[in-house]
Design a protein around this motif. Sequence first.
Motif, mmCIF file in Angstrom:
data_model
loop_
_atom_site.group_PDB
_atom_site.id
_atom_site.type_symbol
_atom_site.label_atom_id
_atom_site.label_comp_id
_atom_site.label_asym_id
_atom_site.label_seq_id
_atom_site.Cartn_x
_atom_site.Cartn_y
_atom_site.Cartn_z
ATOM 1 N N SER A 126 0.833 -1.205 0.000
ATOM 2 C CA SER A 126 0.000 0.000 0.000
ATOM 3 C C SER A 126 0.867 1.254 0.000
ATOM 4 O O SER A 126 0.530 2.259 -0.646
ATOM 5 N N TYR A 130 0.636 4.211 -2.857
ATOM 6 C CA TYR A 130 0.390 5.630 -2.588
ATOM 7 C C TYR A 130 1.538 6.515 -3.059
ATOM 8 O O TYR A 130 1.319 7.642 -3.520
ATOM 9 N N ASP A 192 -7.631 2.298 -3.642
ATOM 10 C CA ASP A 192 -6.374 1.670 -3.234
ATOM 11 C C ASP A 192 -6.534 0.154 -3.113
ATOM 12 O O ASP A 192 -7.642 -0.384 -3.271
#
Length: 240
Positions: A126, A130, A192
Motif C-alpha cells: 500500500s 500511494y 487503493d
Amino acid sequence: MTSTETLILEVADTQAAHTFYSAFVPGTRLSLRASQAPTTGFRGFALSLTVPRPADVDALVAAALAAGATTLKPASKSFWGYGGVVQAPDGTIWKVATSAKRDSGPATGRIDDLVLLLGTADVTASKRFYVEHGLAVARSFGSKYVEFATPASPFKVALYGRRALAKDLGVPVDGTGSHRIVIGGTGGPFTDPDGFAWEAAVPAPAPTASPRRPAPPPDPTARLPPGTTTRSSVAREDLP
C-alpha cells in the motif's frame, strides 16, 4: 505532490451525525454524505485525534459518550501515553490520545492532529501504491506503520496493518461491505488495494474581480488654453 483536501464520512442519517459531531469535535473539517451501503464489523479504518494532555483525552471522550458514542477502550495509560477509543453512533471508530502520561493542567480544548488510520492487508504494498499516486512519505516504521506528508491538509493519512489496527482499537478484525469513508484529494479518483476510495477534490473557486468599465476616451480639449484648437479641429477646418 498529491494532497488530501476532504474527509467524507458516509452515514445513514446525516442530521443525527451532524448533531453528534457538532457536540464531539466542533470545528473539525469533516463532511457527511448519506449512504445506505451495507457494512458489517470492522470497517478497516479509524480516525485518531492527537491532543496535548490527558485532560484533553478525558474531555473529548466524555463529550463523545454524552452525545451517544459507546466505549471500545476506556481511557488509560499505555506504553505510548494516554488514550481511549470510542465508536460514534454512525459506526466510525475514534481514537483519542496524547503522548503525555501525566496531566500538567486542565484541558486545553486543542486538537493537535487529526489522522486517518487506514488498515491494510500489506503495508509495504500500500505504501508503494500511494507513493506511485503522488504521496510523499513523512515517516515509516518498516512494514508496521507509514505516515504521509500532507503539510497543507486538514488531516494526515497513515497506513497501519489491519490486524494490528483492530487490536489497537479493541475490536475483532473481521468486517465486510463498505468502508463508509471517501477521501478527497488532488490525485483522485482512484481506489487503493484495500478498497478505500479517493475522489477528486473540488477546489474552492478563486475570487474573481468585478469587470472594470473601460475608461472614457480623453477629452482632446481638456486643459487647453482658451482659443486653442486641436490638431484634428484644425484639419477639419482646413477641409474645403
